[in-house]
Write an enzyme that holds these catalytic residues in place. Structure first.
Site, PDB file in Angstrom:
ATOM      1  N   ASN A   9      29.396  30.280  -2.076  1.00 31.27           N
ATOM      2  CA  ASN A   9      28.271  30.504  -1.293  1.00 31.27           C
ATOM      3  C   ASN A   9      27.711  31.949  -1.865  1.00 31.27           C
ATOM      4  O   ASN A   9      28.494  33.006  -1.339  1.00 31.27           O
ATOM      5  CB  ASN A   9      28.765  30.561   0.321  1.00 31.27           C
ATOM      6  CG  ASN A   9      27.606  30.856   1.368  1.00 31.27           C
ATOM      7  OD1 ASN A   9      26.622  31.289   0.867  1.00 31.27           O
ATOM      8  ND2 ASN A   9      27.990  30.548   2.508  1.00 31.27           N
ATOM      9  N   ARG A  68      26.232  26.409  -2.423  1.00 33.07           N
ATOM     10  CA  ARG A  68      25.072  26.499  -1.301  1.00 33.07           C
ATOM     11  C   ARG A  68      23.969  26.881  -2.104  1.00 33.07           C
ATOM     12  O   ARG A  68      24.131  27.946  -3.050  1.00 33.07           O
ATOM     13  CB  ARG A  68      25.471  27.683  -0.265  1.00 33.07           C
ATOM     14  CG  ARG A  68      24.094  27.742   0.351  1.00 33.07           C
ATOM     15  CD  ARG A  68      24.808  28.832   1.796  1.00 33.07           C
ATOM     16  NE  ARG A  68      23.483  29.208   2.469  1.00 33.07           N
ATOM     17  CZ  ARG A  68      23.265  30.539   2.679  1.00 33.07           C
ATOM     18  NH1 ARG A  68      24.298  31.394   2.728  1.00 33.07           N
ATOM     19  NH2 ARG A  68      22.155  30.810   3.170  1.00 33.07           N
ATOM     20  N   HIS A 155      19.005  28.583   6.624  1.00 36.39           N
ATOM     21  CA  HIS A 155      20.403  28.347   7.446  1.00 36.39           C
ATOM     22  C   HIS A 155      20.574  27.007   7.867  1.00 36.39           C
ATOM     23  O   HIS A 155      21.310  26.559   9.098  1.00 36.39           O
ATOM     24  CB  HIS A 155      20.190  29.075   8.811  1.00 36.39           C
ATOM     25  CG  HIS A 155      20.006  30.776   8.572  1.00 36.39           C
ATOM     26  ND1 HIS A 155      19.150  31.392   9.212  1.00 36.39           N
ATOM     27  CD2 HIS A 155      20.837  31.333   7.693  1.00 36.39           C
ATOM     28  CE1 HIS A 155      19.414  32.737   8.845  1.00 36.39           C
ATOM     29  NE2 HIS A 155      20.359  32.659   7.997  1.00 36.39           N
ATOM     30  N   HIS A 182      20.501  31.078  15.300  1.00 33.74           N
ATOM     31  CA  HIS A 182      21.487  31.710  14.311  1.00 33.74           C
ATOM     32  C   HIS A 182      21.044  33.138  14.020  1.00 33.74           C
ATOM     33  O   HIS A 182      20.090  33.555  13.380  1.00 33.74           O
ATOM     34  CB  HIS A 182      21.236  30.883  12.888  1.00 33.74           C
ATOM     35  CG  HIS A 182      22.080  31.430  11.651  1.00 33.74           C
ATOM     36  ND1 HIS A 182      23.312  30.695  11.209  1.00 33.74           N
ATOM     37  CD2 HIS A 182      22.138  32.817  11.246  1.00 33.74           C
ATOM     38  CE1 HIS A 182      23.809  31.565  10.346  1.00 33.74           C
ATOM     39  NE2 HIS A 182      23.231  32.674  10.268  1.00 33.74           N
ATOM     40  N   LEU A 183      21.833  33.990  14.618  1.00 30.85           N
ATOM     41  CA  LEU A 183      21.645  35.325  14.653  1.00 30.85           C
ATOM     42  C   LEU A 183      22.801  36.260  14.062  1.00 30.85           C
ATOM     43  O   LEU A 183      23.558  36.460  14.476  1.00 30.85           O
ATOM     44  CB  LEU A 183      21.553  36.026  16.180  1.00 30.85           C
ATOM     45  CG  LEU A 183      20.631  35.258  17.001  1.00 30.85           C
ATOM     46  CD1 LEU A 183      20.592  35.614  18.605  1.00 30.85           C
ATOM     47  CD2 LEU A 183      18.961  35.126  16.472  1.00 30.85           C
ATOM     48  N   GLY A 186      21.005  37.901   8.653  1.00 32.06           N
ATOM     49  CA  GLY A 186      19.733  37.265   8.556  1.00 32.06           C
ATOM     50  C   GLY A 186      19.635  36.209   9.988  1.00 32.06           C
ATOM     51  O   GLY A 186      20.503  35.925  10.339  1.00 32.06           O
ATOM     52  N   ARG A 215      15.240  42.758   7.648  1.00 32.77           N
ATOM     53  CA  ARG A 215      13.813  42.196   7.338  1.00 32.77           C
ATOM     54  C   ARG A 215      12.957  42.227   8.669  1.00 32.77           C
ATOM     55  O   ARG A 215      13.399  42.054   9.650  1.00 32.77           O
ATOM     56  CB  ARG A 215      14.111  40.468   6.878  1.00 32.77           C
ATOM     57  CG  ARG A 215      14.356  40.247   5.740  1.00 32.77           C
ATOM     58  CD  ARG A 215      15.074  38.975   5.506  1.00 32.77           C
ATOM     59  NE  ARG A 215      16.587  38.725   5.411  1.00 32.77           N
ATOM     60  CZ  ARG A 215      17.076  37.706   5.307  1.00 32.77           C
ATOM     61  NH1 ARG A 215      16.677  36.514   5.292  1.00 32.77           N
ATOM     62  NH2 ARG A 215      18.418  37.653   5.363  1.00 32.77           N
ATOM     63  N   ARG A 259      26.545  46.112  16.065  1.00 29.57           N
ATOM     64  CA  ARG A 259      27.648  46.905  16.530  1.00 29.57           C
ATOM     65  C   ARG A 259      27.206  48.364  16.742  1.00 29.57           C
ATOM     66  O   ARG A 259      27.602  49.238  17.645  1.00 29.57           O
ATOM     67  CB  ARG A 259      28.919  46.561  15.847  1.00 29.57           C
ATOM     68  CG  ARG A 259      29.979  45.869  16.556  1.00 29.57           C
ATOM     69  CD  ARG A 259      31.073  45.594  15.743  1.00 29.57           C
ATOM     70  NE  ARG A 259      30.509  45.284  14.255  1.00 29.57           N
ATOM     71  CZ  ARG A 259      31.216  44.520  13.453  1.00 29.57           C
ATOM     72  NH1 ARG A 259      32.479  44.450  13.615  1.00 29.57           N
ATOM     73  NH2 ARG A 259      30.651  44.209  12.279  1.00 29.57           N
ATOM     74  N   ILE A 305      26.123  37.944  15.125  1.00 26.66           N
ATOM     75  CA  ILE A 305      25.412  38.599  16.492  1.00 26.66           C
ATOM     76  C   ILE A 305      25.559  37.588  17.608  1.00 26.66           C
ATOM     77  O   ILE A 305      26.219  37.749  18.731  1.00 26.66           O
ATOM     78  CB  ILE A 305      23.945  39.138  16.410  1.00 26.66           C
ATOM     79  CG1 ILE A 305      23.887  40.101  15.300  1.00 26.66           C
ATOM     80  CG2 ILE A 305      23.639  39.650  17.738  1.00 26.66           C
ATOM     81  CD1 ILE A 305      22.644  40.312  14.793  1.00 26.66           C
ATOM     82  N   GLY A 306      25.215  36.274  17.154  1.00 26.02           N
ATOM     83  CA  GLY A 306      25.208  35.215  18.103  1.00 26.02           C
ATOM     84  C   GLY A 306      26.593  34.886  18.809  1.00 26.02           C
ATOM     85  O   GLY A 306      26.897  34.643  19.950  1.00 26.02           O
ATOM     86  N   GLU A 307      27.619  35.019  18.113  1.00 26.55           N
ATOM     87  CA  GLU A 307      28.947  34.800  18.567  1.00 26.55           C
ATOM     88  C   GLU A 307      29.734  35.954  19.183  1.00 26.55           C
ATOM     89  O   GLU A 307      30.689  35.621  19.717  1.00 26.55           O
ATOM     90  CB  GLU A 307      29.906  34.312  16.910  1.00 26.55           C
ATOM     91  CG  GLU A 307      29.315  33.085  16.367  1.00 26.55           C
ATOM     92  CD  GLU A 307      29.969  32.783  15.076  1.00 26.55           C
ATOM     93  OE1 GLU A 307      30.744  33.577  14.838  1.00 26.55           O
ATOM     94  OE2 GLU A 307      29.400  32.185  14.179  1.00 26.55           O
ATOM     95  N   GLU A 355      29.652  27.234   7.372  1.00 23.14           N
ATOM     96  CA  GLU A 355      28.887  26.623   6.266  1.00 23.14           C
ATOM     97  C   GLU A 355      29.567  26.026   5.042  1.00 23.14           C
ATOM     98  O   GLU A 355      29.285  25.138   4.819  1.00 23.14           O
ATOM     99  CB  GLU A 355      28.060  27.867   5.765  1.00 23.14           C
ATOM    100  CG  GLU A 355      26.866  28.112   6.649  1.00 23.14           C
ATOM    101  CD  GLU A 355      26.117  29.369   6.116  1.00 23.14           C
ATOM    102  OE1 GLU A 355      26.721  30.444   5.530  1.00 23.14           O
ATOM    103  OE2 GLU A 355      24.897  29.642   6.495  1.00 23.14           O
TER     104      GLU A 355
HETATM  105  P1  AMP Z   1      26.564  37.927   9.763  1.00 22.60           P
HETATM  106  O1  AMP Z   1      25.255  38.122   8.884  1.00 22.60           O
HETATM  107  O2  AMP Z   1      26.504  36.710  10.448  1.00 22.60           O
HETATM  108  O3  AMP Z   1      27.760  38.265   9.296  1.00 22.60           O
HETATM  109  O4  AMP Z   1      26.232  38.991  11.070  1.00 22.60           O
HETATM  110  C1  AMP Z   1      26.344  40.425  10.990  1.00 22.60           C
HETATM  111  C2  AMP Z   1      25.841  40.950  12.088  1.00 22.60           C
HETATM  112  O5  AMP Z   1      26.611  40.651  13.204  1.00 22.60           O
HETATM  113  C3  AMP Z   1      25.681  42.524  12.203  1.00 22.60           C
HETATM  114  O6  AMP Z   1      24.442  43.070  12.847  1.00 22.60           O
HETATM  115  C4  AMP Z   1      26.871  42.905  12.973  1.00 22.60           C
HETATM  116  O7  AMP Z   1      26.962  44.113  13.778  1.00 22.60           O
HETATM  117  C5  AMP Z   1      27.168  41.767  14.066  1.00 22.60           C
HETATM  118  N1  AMP Z   1      28.176  41.547  14.717  1.00 22.60           N
HETATM  119  C6  AMP Z   1      29.463  41.192  14.289  1.00 22.60           C
HETATM  120  N2  AMP Z   1      30.458  41.376  15.099  1.00 22.60           N
HETATM  121  C7  AMP Z   1      30.006  42.053  16.265  1.00 22.60           C
HETATM  122  C8  AMP Z   1      30.438  42.501  17.608  1.00 22.60           C
HETATM  123  N3  AMP Z   1      31.902  42.177  17.958  1.00 22.60           N
HETATM  124  N4  AMP Z   1      29.417  43.243  18.301  1.00 22.60           N
HETATM  125  C9  AMP Z   1      28.268  43.072  17.875  1.00 22.60           C
HETATM  126  N5  AMP Z   1      27.664  42.794  16.860  1.00 22.60           N
HETATM  127  C10 AMP Z   1      28.584  42.185  15.983  1.00 22.60           C
END
Ligand code: AMP
Length: 370
Positions: A9, A68, A155, A182-183, A186, A215, A259, A305-307, A355
């Site tokens: 990926n 991917r 995504h 999907h937050l 990206g 972005r 964060r 972010i979503g998780e 993924e």
């Molecule tokens: P990803 O691209 O899916 O890895 O997501 C990255 C984003 O998730 C970044 O903005 C991180 O700050 C956010 N993120 C990851 N863990 C946390 C957390 N525990 N609390 C808040 N934001 C987080």
């Protein structure tokens, strides 16, 4: 040893890989990643992958590699990589200059070093290919539509994973009116009804839609002319601005990381504004997709972010009570699987996306079919 599958990926600045034992449900053997790759140093990352492969005992049983691939144009299914597919991908390089050239390099490198592995391309656009034409068509001169300049959406591997999980967890819900968010760095959202893709926020490129880490998402198309005419900005600089220097990073002036923004929003008004705009736009997209679907039954949050960011989910859902979305604050704070109240008309879920396993499942299925 049972046959195994390598999944790769390649992002714009990262390379993730894993080895799965092939089977009905592929089993993860080992995984690794290279981060913060310099835009001109992708070859170094493929060297690191080969070093890593040399150290993995399970690498000896690899028979296929699932890539991917960010863009598949009209392709709706994963496909074995052929000379013709590679030619097609080279032709559309410009569709996504941040991802496609790296992905092509990776496919070619692995083909050269491991010609016995069957290469399979899994397209991030495939999930959305059956969107209704009203969502797919961009209102441009017809000749561009005919050339394939339409909304593709991205995504898709993540959305496929969410759909498979939903079918397992709650088959009735999987068939209902869904909004998938999907937050991550990206970010995009997708509307799905009766298992069919209805619309999505990303478009011909992954620069469109929601506010993201770096972005801008959707912006006034007239800005291109404005910046070129008044600031003498080149197309390259404009593109760099809207894809690498905007979004949360642009608005806060300091960081794209949610964060960090949450940690400093109380004493940094620009950080607070960045988060406010992010949540406002996400809420606006959810509202517009609720209109597309005629209501929502299930809302799913996924990716970094979503998780992991209950506070962001809370702010996005605030004011969406009129759609039947009511969060349970305790469940939300715990990042529980279901974060809505029992009385909420809409079930709100958190699902950790994966993924890689979607790629491994596709390749496994192709191996079984021979
Ligand atoms: P990803 O691209 O899916 O890895 O997501 C990255 C984003 O998730 C970044 O903005 C991180 O700050 C956010 N993120 C990851 N863990 C946390 C957390 N525990 N609390 C808040 N934001 C987080």
């Amino acid at each position: 040893m049972r046959p195994s599958i390598l999944t790769v990926n390649a992002g714009s600045s990262s390379l993730r890989f894993a080895i799965y034992e092939a089977g009905e449900e592929p089993r993860l053997c080992s995984s690794g990643k290279v981060d913060r790759i310099d835009p001109n140093g992708f070859a170094g990352a493929t060297d690191a992958l080969q070093d890593w492969l040399g150290r993995q005992p399970s690498a000896r049983s690899i028979v296929a590699v699932g890539h991917r691939v960010v863009h598949g144009m009209k392709r709706s299914e994963p496909e074995r990589v052929t000379a013709r597919l590679l030619k097609d991908l080279r032709r559309i390089r410009a569709y996504d200059p941040d991802h496609l050239p790296n992905e092509i390099t990776l496919i070619e490198t692995l083909l050269r070093h491991y010609p016995e592995w069957m290469p399979v391309a899994c397209f991030d656009t495939a999930f959305h290919h059956a969107m209704p034409s009203a969502a797919r068509l961009l209102p441009l001169p017809r000749r561009y539509i005919d050339k394939g300049i339409v909304r593709y959406g991205f995504h898709g591997l993540s959305y496929s994973y969410l759909m498979e999980e939903l079918r397992r967890l709650d088959p009735r819900a999987a068939n209902g009116r869904l909004i998938l968010a999907h937050l991550g760095n990206g970010a995009s959202i997708a509307a799905v009804h009766r298992g069919k893709p209805m619309d999505t926020s990303m478009s011909f490129t992954s620069a469109a839609g929601l506010v993201m880490g770096t972005r801008a998402g959707d912006i006034d198309p007239g800005l291109l002319r404005f910046f070129m005419r008044t600031g003498g900005m080149s197309v390259e600089r404009f593109d760099e601005m809207i894809t690498r220097k905007s979004g949360l990073l642009g608005l806060s002036g300091t960081t794209a990381d949610v964060r960090d923004l949450l940690a400093k929003e109380n004493h940094d008004p620009h950080a607070a504004e960045a988060l406010e705009v992010f949540c406002y736009q996400a809420r606006k997209w959810i509202g517009s997709f609720a209109a597309v679907l005629g209501g929502i039954d299930t809302l799913v949050f996924t990716a970094g972010i979503g998780e992991n960011a209950p506070e962001i989910r809370r702010r996005i859902c605030q004011g969406l009570g009129f759609l039947g979305i009511e969060l349970d604050q305790r469940r939300n704070t715990r990042n529980a699987a279901v974060i809505s109240r029992n009385e909420s008309r809409v079930t709100v879920r958190v699902i950790r996306t994966n993924e890689e396993i979607v790629i491994a499942r596709y390749v496994s299925r192709m191996l079984r079919k021979g």
